[in-house]
Write a protein that holds these residues in place. Sequence first.
Motif, PDB file in Angstrom:
ATOM      1  N   GLY A  12      48.620  -6.913 -12.263  1.00 51.08           N
ATOM      2  CA  GLY A  12      49.446  -6.631 -11.089  1.00 51.08           C
ATOM      3  C   GLY A  12      50.320  -7.833 -10.760  1.00 51.08           C
ATOM      4  N   SER A  43      43.570  -6.067 -19.845  1.00 54.27           N
ATOM      5  CA  SER A  43      43.028  -4.831 -19.287  1.00 54.27           C
ATOM      6  C   SER A  43      43.650  -4.577 -17.922  1.00 54.27           C
ATOM      7  CB  SER A  43      41.501  -4.964 -19.128  1.00 54.27           C
ATOM      8  OG  SER A  43      40.967  -3.817 -18.529  1.00 54.27           O
ATOM      9  N   ALA A  44      43.893  -3.328 -17.615  1.00 57.36           N
ATOM     10  CA  ALA A  44      44.305  -2.919 -16.264  1.00 57.36           C
ATOM     11  C   ALA A  44      43.869  -1.465 -16.110  1.00 57.36           C
ATOM     12  CB  ALA A  44      45.800  -3.085 -16.057  1.00 57.36           C
ATOM     13  N   ARG A  51      55.417  -1.830 -17.028  1.00 59.13           N
ATOM     14  CA  ARG A  51      55.133  -3.174 -16.527  1.00 59.13           C
ATOM     15  C   ARG A  51      56.213  -4.154 -16.946  1.00 59.13           C
ATOM     16  NH1 ARG A  51      49.858  -3.032 -14.997  1.00 59.13           N
ATOM     17  NH2 ARG A  51      48.714  -1.303 -15.904  1.00 59.13           N
ATOM     18  N   PRO A  64      37.424  -3.430 -18.329  1.00 57.40           N
ATOM     19  CA  PRO A  64      37.413  -4.893 -18.178  1.00 57.40           C
ATOM     20  C   PRO A  64      36.085  -5.534 -18.582  1.00 57.40           C
ATOM     21  CG  PRO A  64      38.216  -3.827 -16.163  1.00 57.40           C
ATOM     22  CD  PRO A  64      37.733  -2.744 -17.065  1.00 57.40           C
ATOM     23  N   LEU A  79      41.718 -10.859 -12.530  1.00 61.15           N
ATOM     24  CA  LEU A  79      42.802 -10.741 -11.557  1.00 61.15           C
ATOM     25  C   LEU A  79      42.919  -9.304 -11.055  1.00 61.15           C
ATOM     26  CD1 LEU A  79      45.347 -12.970 -13.528  1.00 61.15           C
ATOM     27  CD2 LEU A  79      43.810 -13.666 -11.696  1.00 61.15           C
ATOM     28  N   GLY A  81      40.581  -7.993  -8.368  1.00 61.61           N
ATOM     29  CA  GLY A  81      40.329  -8.018  -6.929  1.00 61.61           C
ATOM     30  C   GLY A  81      39.179  -7.121  -6.528  1.00 61.61           C
ATOM     31  N   ALA A 131      43.167 -20.403  -7.353  1.00 63.41           N
ATOM     32  CA  ALA A 131      44.118 -19.447  -6.760  1.00 63.41           C
ATOM     33  C   ALA A 131      43.510 -18.648  -5.616  1.00 63.41           C
ATOM     34  CB  ALA A 131      44.614 -18.480  -7.835  1.00 63.41           C
ATOM     35  N   GLY A 188      54.652  -8.570  -2.483  1.00 62.02           N
ATOM     36  CA  GLY A 188      53.453  -8.888  -3.282  1.00 62.02           C
ATOM     37  C   GLY A 188      52.547  -9.907  -2.617  1.00 62.02           C
ATOM     38  N   TYR A 189      52.711 -10.133  -1.299  1.00 63.58           N
ATOM     39  CA  TYR A 189      51.874 -11.125  -0.613  1.00 63.58           C
ATOM     40  C   TYR A 189      50.549 -10.536  -0.136  1.00 63.58           C
ATOM     41  CZ  TYR A 189      56.395 -13.568   0.042  1.00 63.58           C
ATOM     42  OH  TYR A 189      57.605 -14.173  -0.124  1.00 63.58           O
ATOM     43  N   GLU A 191      47.150  -8.109   0.493  1.00 66.83           N
ATOM     44  CA  GLU A 191      46.048  -7.585  -0.295  1.00 66.83           C
ATOM     45  C   GLU A 191      46.261  -6.083  -0.514  1.00 66.83           C
ATOM     46  OE1 GLU A 191      43.455  -9.626  -1.554  1.00 66.83           O
ATOM     47  OE2 GLU A 191      45.008 -10.981  -0.864  1.00 66.83           O
ATOM     48  N   GLY A 303      52.005 -14.856  -3.609  1.00 67.45           N
ATOM     49  CA  GLY A 303      53.131 -14.520  -4.484  1.00 67.45           C
ATOM     50  C   GLY A 303      52.798 -14.822  -5.933  1.00 67.45           C
ATOM     51  N   THR A 307      50.717 -18.430  -7.381  1.00 67.00           N
ATOM     52  CA  THR A 307      49.327 -18.085  -7.716  1.00 67.00           C
ATOM     53  C   THR A 307      49.085 -18.304  -9.210  1.00 67.00           C
ATOM     54  OG1 THR A 307      49.476 -16.448  -5.958  1.00 67.00           O
ATOM     55  CG2 THR A 307      47.555 -16.327  -7.360  1.00 67.00           C
TER      56      THR A 307
HETATM   57  P1  NDP Z   1      47.472  -6.007  -7.637  1.00 73.31           P
HETATM   58  O1  NDP Z   1      46.981  -4.852  -6.850  1.00 73.31           O
HETATM   59  O2  NDP Z   1      48.924  -6.257  -7.730  1.00 73.31           O
HETATM   60  O3  NDP Z   1      46.906  -5.932  -9.129  1.00 73.31           O
HETATM   61  C1  NDP Z   1      45.589  -5.525  -9.424  1.00 73.31           C
HETATM   62  C2  NDP Z   1      45.472  -5.279 -10.921  1.00 73.31           C
HETATM   63  O4  NDP Z   1      44.124  -4.901 -11.200  1.00 73.31           O
HETATM   64  C3  NDP Z   1      46.386  -4.161 -11.444  1.00 73.31           C
HETATM   65  O5  NDP Z   1      46.919  -4.520 -12.686  1.00 73.31           O
HETATM   66  C4  NDP Z   1      45.427  -2.980 -11.604  1.00 73.31           C
HETATM   67  O6  NDP Z   1      45.788  -2.094 -12.652  1.00 73.31           O
HETATM   68  C5  NDP Z   1      44.153  -3.707 -11.995  1.00 73.31           C
HETATM   69  N1  NDP Z   1      42.966  -2.898 -11.712  1.00 73.31           N
HETATM   70  C6  NDP Z   1      42.632  -2.322 -10.543  1.00 73.31           C
HETATM   71  N2  NDP Z   1      41.489  -1.621 -10.701  1.00 73.31           N
HETATM   72  C7  NDP Z   1      41.132  -1.750 -11.995  1.00 73.31           C
HETATM   73  C8  NDP Z   1      40.067  -1.258 -12.776  1.00 73.31           C
HETATM   74  N3  NDP Z   1      39.136  -0.468 -12.233  1.00 73.31           N
HETATM   75  N4  NDP Z   1      40.001  -1.592 -14.081  1.00 73.31           N
HETATM   76  C9  NDP Z   1      40.953  -2.391 -14.625  1.00 73.31           C
HETATM   77  N5  NDP Z   1      41.979  -2.902 -13.928  1.00 73.31           N
HETATM   78  C10 NDP Z   1      42.070  -2.579 -12.636  1.00 73.31           C
HETATM   79  O7  NDP Z   1      46.722  -7.294  -7.028  1.00 73.31           O
HETATM   80  P2  NDP Z   1      47.205  -8.800  -7.038  1.00 73.31           P
HETATM   81  O8  NDP Z   1      47.732  -9.146  -8.384  1.00 73.31           O
HETATM   82  O9  NDP Z   1      48.033  -9.045  -5.848  1.00 73.31           O
HETATM   83  O10 NDP Z   1      45.815  -9.548  -6.763  1.00 73.31           O
HETATM   84  C11 NDP Z   1      44.867  -9.751  -7.771  1.00 73.31           C
HETATM   85  C12 NDP Z   1      43.812 -10.715  -7.259  1.00 73.31           C
HETATM   86  O11 NDP Z   1      44.414 -11.950  -6.921  1.00 73.31           O
HETATM   87  C13 NDP Z   1      43.080 -10.255  -5.980  1.00 73.31           C
HETATM   88  O12 NDP Z   1      41.758 -10.716  -6.032  1.00 73.31           O
HETATM   89  C14 NDP Z   1      43.856 -10.971  -4.879  1.00 73.31           C
HETATM   90  O13 NDP Z   1      43.078 -11.161  -3.720  1.00 73.31           O
HETATM   91  C15 NDP Z   1      44.141 -12.280  -5.566  1.00 73.31           C
HETATM   92  N6  NDP Z   1      45.260 -13.050  -5.044  1.00 73.31           N
HETATM   93  C16 NDP Z   1      46.465 -12.453  -4.839  1.00 73.31           C
HETATM   94  C17 NDP Z   1      47.554 -13.193  -4.439  1.00 73.31           C
HETATM   95  C18 NDP Z   1      48.897 -12.589  -4.213  1.00 73.31           C
HETATM   96  O14 NDP Z   1      49.804 -13.321  -3.753  1.00 73.31           O
HETATM   97  N7  NDP Z   1      49.104 -11.321  -4.503  1.00 73.31           N
HETATM   98  C19 NDP Z   1      47.428 -14.640  -4.208  1.00 73.31           C
HETATM   99  C20 NDP Z   1      46.116 -15.177  -4.465  1.00 73.31           C
HETATM  100  C21 NDP Z   1      45.082 -14.397  -4.860  1.00 73.31           C
HETATM  101  P3  NDP Z   1      47.167  -1.259 -12.628  1.00 73.31           P
HETATM  102  O15 NDP Z   1      48.269  -2.277 -12.803  1.00 73.31           O
HETATM  103  O16 NDP Z   1      47.078  -0.357 -13.806  1.00 73.31           O
HETATM  104  O17 NDP Z   1      47.221  -0.554 -11.313  1.00 73.31           O
END
Ligand code: NDP
Length: 441
Positions: A12, A43-44, A51, A64, A79, A81, A131, A188-189, A191, A303, A307
């Motif tokens: 993500g 993995s996602a 993407r 994952p 990554l 969450g 991060a 993208g800030y 949760e 962001g 991160t």
């Molecule tokens: P996003 O929601 O943008 O991305 C989450 C990713 O996880 C996506 O690629 C999603 O897949 C994947 N995912 C979700 N469920 C599953 C699953 N069951 N199996 C495999 N993959 C899965 O979140 P962020 O990137 O914003 O955040 C990720 C982590 O980083 C979190 O823990 C967040 O708290 C932390 N964080 C975020 C910051 C930010 O600025 N955004 C800053 C600091 C920390 P798909 O793409 O296919 O939907």
Amino acid sequence: MEPLKLGIAGLGTVGAGLLELLTANGAHFANIVGREIRITGVSARSRSKARDAATAGIPWFDDPVALARDPSNAVFVELIGGEDGIAKAAVEAALNAKKHVVTANKALLAKHGFELARLAEKNGVALNFEAAVAGGIPVIKTLREALGANRVRRVYGILNGTCNYILTQMQTEKRPFEDVLKEAQALGYAEADPTFDIGGFDTAHKLALLTSLAFGTRVAFDQIHVEGIQSITQADIEATDSLGYRIKLLGVATETESGIEARVSPALVYKDSAIAEVSGVTNAVAIDGDFSGNILLVGAGAGAKPTASAIAGDILDIARGLIVPPFVTPTAKLKAHKRAKLDQHYGSYYVRLALYDKPGAMAAIARRMGDRGVSLESIVQHRPQTLHAPGAASHLSKDKAQPVIIITHETTEEAMRKALETIEKDGNVTERPQMIRIEEL
Ligand code: NDP
Ligand code: HSE
């Protein structure tokens, strides 16, 4: 030297940012650590999703946990969450397979950090999470390494980019809360569930980690007092501005004689203080060490790019062979977290009341405060522009209520709460009093 092989779960905002960094700065990275960084699996949730991240040619894992166990990688980067579920299962699988883990997941660590750290130590691997706290600011590394020899007395800061962005936009542009939140999500800030941001829980997750690192205690998210920014109105922003303050969502942890006072709440800070100047998605963390003195770290708190920078720094440490106990103090020596009673917090307060416009109502307020030994620095009837704007606080005009702003001298939280409870029961106010702590930072 062997390449350092990574499995990355989550593509993500943050995962895409990491892939972008490794593409842009991969050669520089390899140059400084003397080994190539290679991604051996990703993995996602959805394989078919379009993407920006360049994943062509990299083996895809639907699961994952399978990626975490796959022998092709030595470092598992989580990554995804979430405090439980797939993120926890995958991190545990990686640690059990003696893989180093890098994660940005503060929710997971705030709930299970102690057990995961113990597992990492048992298996002799790294559990790095730069991060997870304050985005691109290297605060974990600062506490683990540079300030590791200090006894920390207090750690506090602006730890949530989304909330700081909302409060700043409400202040400078007078934009409605909900509009700014939507924008923060689009940037993208926020949760996945923004309640974590605005409810103060994300800040509390981060404060739980900082508290453990700073005071050598077990991670204890449930010992943190949490208030969010949902109750902050434009009327509060204007009233506090006219009195010389800014409103910030702060996480504050202080070691006191009776235990650790750890709280997350909106707070008033003087406009001319360093922390008041921290605006937008920027975060700030202050660490008060007994030998270092007070140190303030400021930078982007959320962001993709900031991160990713923090995550890449964690990978760099692993590539160099630097492995330290995740919470600085080895888990066997981490103390239990002893909570100080918030009732005994001593400070000044801002109060906003919607007071019925009737004889004696104002005098009754002052008397109730006096009954509890609360001395008032100022009490003013305030008429912010926004209270008369279309759609704003219409209940006030309907009930002929007047906004009254009080600043108290220093007192205990217990006295304040009891005074406000009585004021509410007296029936002189039309809504729950707003109370915000004033922080002398
Ligand atoms: P996003 O929601 O943008 O991305 C989450 C990713 O996880 C996506 O690629 C999603 O897949 C994947 N995912 C979700 N469920 C599953 C699953 N069951 N199996 C495999 N993959 C899965 O979140 P962020 O990137 O914003 O955040 C990720 C982590 O980083 C979190 O823990 C967040 O708290 C932390 N964080 C975020 C910051 C930010 O600025 N955004 C800053 C600091 C920390 P798909 O793409 O296919 O939907
Ligand atoms: N949602 C978080 C924030 C992301 O706004 O600060 C960074 O941890």
